[in-house]
Design a protein around this motif. Structure first.
Motif, PDB file in Angstrom:
ATOM      1  N   VAL A   6       0.954  -1.197   0.141  1.00 33.20           N
ATOM      2  CA  VAL A   6      -0.177  -0.002   0.050  1.00 33.20           C
ATOM      3  C   VAL A   6       0.838   1.216  -0.088  1.00 33.20           C
ATOM      4  CG1 VAL A   6      -1.667   1.379   1.294  1.00 33.20           C
ATOM      5  CG2 VAL A   6      -1.776  -0.971   1.163  1.00 33.20           C
ATOM      6  N   VAL A   7       0.605   2.072  -1.054  1.00 32.39           N
ATOM      7  CA  VAL A   7       1.285   3.462  -0.975  1.00 32.39           C
ATOM      8  C   VAL A   7       0.440   4.431  -0.138  1.00 32.39           C
ATOM      9  CG1 VAL A   7       2.209   5.341  -2.067  1.00 32.39           C
ATOM     10  CG2 VAL A   7       2.646   3.136  -3.120  1.00 32.39           C
ATOM     11  N   LEU A   8       1.055   4.892   0.916  1.00 30.55           N
ATOM     12  CA  LEU A   8       0.261   5.824   1.853  1.00 30.55           C
ATOM     13  C   LEU A   8       0.783   7.241   1.546  1.00 30.55           C
ATOM     14  CD1 LEU A   8      -1.908   6.384   4.027  1.00 30.55           C
ATOM     15  CD2 LEU A   8      -0.016   5.998   5.761  1.00 30.55           C
ATOM     16  N   GLY A   9      -0.178   7.874   0.978  1.00 23.22           N
ATOM     17  CA  GLY A   9       0.116   9.436   0.628  1.00 23.22           C
ATOM     18  C   GLY A   9      -0.175  10.165   2.091  1.00 23.22           C
ATOM     19  N   ILE A  10       0.661  10.926   2.479  1.00 20.36           N
ATOM     20  CA  ILE A  10       0.297  11.809   3.579  1.00 20.36           C
ATOM     21  C   ILE A  10       0.510  13.206   3.182  1.00 20.36           C
ATOM     22  CG2 ILE A  10       0.529  12.514   6.072  1.00 20.36           C
ATOM     23  CD1 ILE A  10       1.790   9.777   6.362  1.00 20.36           C
ATOM     24  N   THR A  11      -0.795  14.235   3.494  1.00 17.54           N
ATOM     25  CA  THR A  11      -0.178  15.442   3.062  1.00 17.54           C
ATOM     26  C   THR A  11      -0.659  16.475   4.209  1.00 17.54           C
ATOM     27  OG1 THR A  11      -2.881  15.935   2.654  1.00 17.54           O
ATOM     28  CG2 THR A  11      -1.461  14.962   0.754  1.00 17.54           C
ATOM     29  N   ARG A  79       4.349  -0.762  -8.097  1.00 15.57           N
ATOM     30  CA  ARG A  79       4.300  -1.951  -7.144  1.00 15.57           C
ATOM     31  C   ARG A  79       3.226  -1.751  -6.199  1.00 15.57           C
ATOM     32  NH1 ARG A  79       9.451  -0.044  -5.126  1.00 15.57           N
ATOM     33  NH2 ARG A  79       9.126   1.216  -3.209  1.00 15.57           N
ATOM     34  N   ALA A  80       2.292  -0.451  -6.138  1.00 17.99           N
ATOM     35  CA  ALA A  80       1.271  -0.473  -5.276  1.00 17.99           C
ATOM     36  C   ALA A  80      -0.003  -1.157  -5.681  1.00 17.99           C
ATOM     37  CB  ALA A  80       0.612   1.156  -5.497  1.00 17.99           C
ATOM     38  N   ALA A  81      -0.510  -1.809  -4.640  1.00 19.56           N
ATOM     39  CA  ALA A  81      -1.733  -2.691  -4.929  1.00 19.56           C
ATOM     40  C   ALA A  81      -2.697  -1.467  -4.459  1.00 19.56           C
ATOM     41  CB  ALA A  81      -1.737  -3.654  -3.957  1.00 19.56           C
ATOM     42  N   LEU A  82      -2.708  -0.660  -3.628  1.00 21.65           N
ATOM     43  CA  LEU A  82      -3.300   0.491  -3.335  1.00 21.65           C
ATOM     44  C   LEU A  82      -2.630   1.795  -3.319  1.00 21.65           C
ATOM     45  CD1 LEU A  82      -6.400   1.321  -2.328  1.00 21.65           C
ATOM     46  CD2 LEU A  82      -5.714   0.597  -0.184  1.00 21.65           C
ATOM     47  N   LEU A  83      -3.221   2.723  -3.848  1.00 24.67           N
ATOM     48  CA  LEU A  83      -2.881   4.234  -3.255  1.00 24.67           C
ATOM     49  C   LEU A  83      -3.822   4.835  -2.431  1.00 24.67           C
ATOM     50  CD1 LEU A  83      -0.851   6.526  -3.230  1.00 24.67           C
ATOM     51  CD2 LEU A  83      -1.831   7.511  -5.461  1.00 24.67           C
ATOM     52  N   LEU A  84      -3.293   4.888  -1.186  1.00 24.03           N
ATOM     53  CA  LEU A  84      -4.199   5.542  -0.003  1.00 24.03           C
ATOM     54  C   LEU A  84      -3.726   6.993   0.391  1.00 24.03           C
ATOM     55  CD1 LEU A  84      -6.339   5.395   2.173  1.00 24.03           C
ATOM     56  CD2 LEU A  84      -4.906   4.154   3.581  1.00 24.03           C
ATOM     57  N   ILE A  85      -4.474   7.674   0.075  1.00 22.27           N
ATOM     58  CA  ILE A  85      -4.149   9.196   0.391  1.00 22.27           C
ATOM     59  C   ILE A  85      -4.963   9.826   1.919  1.00 22.27           C
ATOM     60  CG2 ILE A  85      -3.544  11.612  -0.320  1.00 22.27           C
ATOM     61  CD1 ILE A  85      -3.486  10.555  -3.164  1.00 22.27           C
ATOM     62  N   ALA A 111       0.751   8.006 -12.188  1.00 19.96           N
ATOM     63  CA  ALA A 111       1.278   6.722 -12.894  1.00 19.96           C
ATOM     64  C   ALA A 111       0.636   5.529 -12.409  1.00 19.96           C
ATOM     65  CB  ALA A 111       2.796   7.047 -12.709  1.00 19.96           C
ATOM     66  N   THR A 112      -0.103   5.381 -11.425  1.00 18.65           N
ATOM     67  CA  THR A 112      -0.548   4.171 -11.001  1.00 18.65           C
ATOM     68  C   THR A 112      -1.654   3.702 -11.570  1.00 18.65           C
ATOM     69  OG1 THR A 112      -0.628   2.616  -9.207  1.00 18.65           O
ATOM     70  CG2 THR A 112      -1.887   4.985  -9.105  1.00 18.65           C
ATOM     71  N   ARG A 113      -1.918   2.194 -11.513  1.00 16.23           N
ATOM     72  CA  ARG A 113      -2.977   1.915 -12.289  1.00 16.23           C
ATOM     73  C   ARG A 113      -3.697   1.137 -10.854  1.00 16.23           C
ATOM     74  NH1 ARG A 113      -1.104  -1.457 -17.568  1.00 16.23           N
ATOM     75  NH2 ARG A 113      -0.357   0.166 -18.652  1.00 16.23           N
ATOM     76  N   ALA A 114      -3.055   1.276  -9.815  1.00 14.07           N
ATOM     77  CA  ALA A 114      -3.702   0.709  -8.443  1.00 14.07           C
ATOM     78  C   ALA A 114      -5.100   1.407  -8.257  1.00 14.07           C
ATOM     79  CB  ALA A 114      -2.771   0.756  -7.629  1.00 14.07           C
ATOM     80  N   PRO A 115      -6.006   0.947  -7.461  1.00  9.20           N
ATOM     81  CA  PRO A 115      -7.163   1.580  -6.948  1.00  9.20           C
ATOM     82  C   PRO A 115      -6.678   2.675  -6.236  1.00  9.20           C
ATOM     83  CG  PRO A 115      -7.083  -0.584  -6.030  1.00  9.20           C
ATOM     84  CD  PRO A 115      -6.029  -0.487  -7.113  1.00  9.20           C
ATOM     85  N   ILE A 116      -7.260   4.019  -6.132  1.00  9.78           N
ATOM     86  CA  ILE A 116      -6.986   4.844  -5.303  1.00  9.78           C
ATOM     87  C   ILE A 116      -8.076   5.506  -4.419  1.00  9.78           C
ATOM     88  CG2 ILE A 116      -6.338   7.378  -5.188  1.00  9.78           C
ATOM     89  CD1 ILE A 116      -5.054   7.007  -8.021  1.00  9.78           C
ATOM     90  N   VAL A 117      -7.801   5.360  -3.028  1.00 13.96           N
ATOM     91  CA  VAL A 117      -8.738   5.678  -1.738  1.00 13.96           C
ATOM     92  C   VAL A 117      -8.399   7.146  -1.372  1.00 13.96           C
ATOM     93  CG1 VAL A 117      -9.571   5.034   0.115  1.00 13.96           C
ATOM     94  CG2 VAL A 117      -9.394   3.317  -1.557  1.00 13.96           C
ATOM     95  N   ILE A 118      -9.091   8.086  -1.035  1.00 14.42           N
ATOM     96  CA  ILE A 118      -8.872   9.427  -0.661  1.00 14.42           C
ATOM     97  C   ILE A 118      -9.673   9.824   0.438  1.00 14.42           C
ATOM     98  CG2 ILE A 118      -8.749  11.708  -1.476  1.00 14.42           C
ATOM     99  CD1 ILE A 118      -8.076  11.035  -4.229  1.00 14.42           C
ATOM    100  N   ALA A 119      -9.013  10.231   1.460  1.00 14.25           N
ATOM    101  CA  ALA A 119      -9.701  10.410   2.757  1.00 14.25           C
ATOM    102  C   ALA A 119      -9.428  11.992   3.016  1.00 14.25           C
ATOM    103  CB  ALA A 119      -9.234   9.686   4.236  1.00 14.25           C
ATOM    104  N   ALA A 174      -9.905   0.784   2.386  1.00 16.29           N
ATOM    105  CA  ALA A 174      -8.768   0.357   2.101  1.00 16.29           C
ATOM    106  C   ALA A 174      -8.787  -0.882   1.707  1.00 16.29           C
ATOM    107  CB  ALA A 174      -7.626   0.775   2.973  1.00 16.29           C
ATOM    108  N   LEU A 175      -9.340  -1.950   2.677  1.00 17.89           N
ATOM    109  CA  LEU A 175      -9.325  -3.198   2.541  1.00 17.89           C
ATOM    110  C   LEU A 175     -10.309  -3.802   1.421  1.00 17.89           C
ATOM    111  CD1 LEU A 175      -8.944  -4.222   6.237  1.00 17.89           C
ATOM    112  CD2 LEU A 175      -7.243  -4.335   4.631  1.00 17.89           C
ATOM    113  N   LEU A 176     -11.318  -2.920   1.407  1.00 11.94           N
ATOM    114  CA  LEU A 176     -12.392  -3.374   0.277  1.00 11.94           C
ATOM    115  C   LEU A 176     -11.565  -2.956  -1.049  1.00 11.94           C
ATOM    116  CD1 LEU A 176     -15.368  -3.706   0.352  1.00 11.94           C
ATOM    117  CD2 LEU A 176     -15.583  -1.407  -0.305  1.00 11.94           C
TER     118      LEU A 176
END
Ligand code: PMT
Length: 393
Positions: A6-11, A79-85, A111-119, A174-176
């Protein structure tokens, strides 16, 4: 088996400190977590904290001398299976919506093709601004998932929508997104959770120690695997899970009525709720005043919901036991005519009420039993659903 990343993006939001807990929860789920922090995020939380939690280097800049490649953003994206921001500011949402790639996080998102979840997490006016709303709508149209924001007091001193939503909810989303297993698609599952409350008077009630965690874990796991879920819940302090039809009830009587209504046409009923066996026969309309040394309450039996509900669906129960676990659980399995019962050892450390883990023995209708080790309620929920699935014709 290779771990998912999981790539966890923090802003840069005041809620950035919560990302440490989020990263820890993701790691506990057995995931590799690569953290990408924007420059603003680093003003709120130190990358070292995230590095210590994830045991992996934290990406803080687009180009660093020691970075193996200038194309790291592509490597991360791949390599991301998920990008979670989480938390996501109005700024990062705007950048992704318009295809900017001027920092590591926006580049990875592009660039990613992984699903993206944004909080999202931001001031209410910024969130409600039509520009932000249009950006969110655009990203939702492109298939990205938004979770939250929640309502409440914000760091800027105002109250309203804009708080980073509960971490449980973010984890669920994220798990979904990570779980491509849709093996319960087309199935309707009714789950009960929590401890019922039986009123004594308008102020007091009789209840038990159920937090609802086991039932909610089952509901979340079932919906993640594609089932339609009605979650009949006694009062809990847990956030309403995403994608689930939550049916709030209070008493055993209300739970009974809800079970009768919602099991029509369902494929399985799983009762994880701790339902009162006795209710106050005649609750007082007004608050009972102190008088005399003793107060005697008359209790009457409630209906055994699981033992009496009829229908063409699987019936799965729990048995919370403090001694002779298997013996008493099998007795309940037979009395209530169940397909499966989860014998719950409530004396084992870390097991039973109001904890995140559980230790159980599964007892099947035709005699097999399966003693499981202590595990998270999420992991147990998936095992129970695997067994339920195997029982469907
Ligand atoms: O909510 P948590 O804090 O995560 O805790 C989880 C749990 C310990 C509550 C859960 O794992 C559990 O064991 N639930 C069942 C608790 C219980 O009340 O068991 P029981 O042995 O009293 O009842 C047996 C079964 O009959 C249960 O499935 C119960 O939901 C059902 N029942 C009980 C009484 C009643 N009047 N009607 C029922 O349908």
């Amino acid at each position: 088996m290779k771990k998912k990343t999981v790539v966890l993006g923090i802003t840069g939001s005041i809620a950035a400190y919560k990302a440490a807990d989020l990263a820890s929860r993701l790691v506990k789920q057995g995931l590799d977590v690569d953290v990408v922090m924007t420059a603003a995020a680093q003003q709120f939380i130190n990358p070292l904290t995230l590095q210590a939690i994830t045991h992996r280097p934290v990406v803080t800049a687009m180009f660093t001398l020691h970075s193996a490649m200038a194309v790291e953003h592509i490597a991360l994206a791949e390599r991301a299976a998920l990008l979670l921001i989480a938390p996501a500011t109005a700024n990062i949402i705007a950048k992704i919506a318009h295809g900017f790639a001027d920092d590591m996080l926006s580049s990875t998102a592009l660039a990613t093709r992984a699903p993206i979840v944004i909080a999202p997490a931001m001031n209410t006016q910024m969130y409600e601004n039509t520009v932000t709303q249009a950006n969110i709508a655009k990203l939702e149209e492109r298939g990205m998932t938004f979770v939250g924001p929640g309502e409440g007091r914000l760091a800027c001193g105002t109250s309203g929508r804009g708080r980073l939503t509960e971490l449980d909810e973010i984890m669920q989303a994220a798990l979904l997104a990570l779980n491509p297993r849709q093996d319960l698609l087309g199935k309707k599952v009714v789950i009960t959770a929590g401890g019922t409350e039986e009123p004594i008077d308008p102020v007091r009630f009789i209840t038990n120690r159920s937090s609802g965690k086991m039932g909610y874990a089952l509901a979340k796991a079932a919906v993640a695997r594609g089932a339609t879920v009605d979650l009949i819940s006694a009062p809990t302090s847990l956030p309403a899970p995403v994608g689930i039809n939550l049916v709030p009830v209070r008493t055993a009587k209300e739970m009974h009525a809800a079970v009768l209504k919602h099991t029509l046409g369902c494929d399985a009923l799983i009762m994880a709720a701790a339902v009162a066996d006795y209710t106050v026969a005649d609750p007082a309309i007004h608050k009972i005043k102190k008088s005399g040394e003793k107060l005697v309450l008359e209790l009457s039996r409630t209906t055994d919901i699981l033992g009496t509900v009829q229908g063409n669906f699987l019936k799965i129960g729990f048995a919370a036991e403090s001694r002779d676990l298997v013996f008493h659980a099998r007795e309940k399995l037979e009395q209530k005519d169940l397909d499966l019962i989860i014998a719950n050892d409530i004396t084992a450390p870390g097991s039973g009420f109001n904890v995140d883990t559980n230790q159980v023995t599964l007892l099947h209708r035709f005699g097999q039993s399966e003693a499981l080790p202590l595990m998270t309620k999420e992991a147990l929920a998936h095992i129970i659903l695997d067994r339920v699935k195997a029982l469907w014709p």
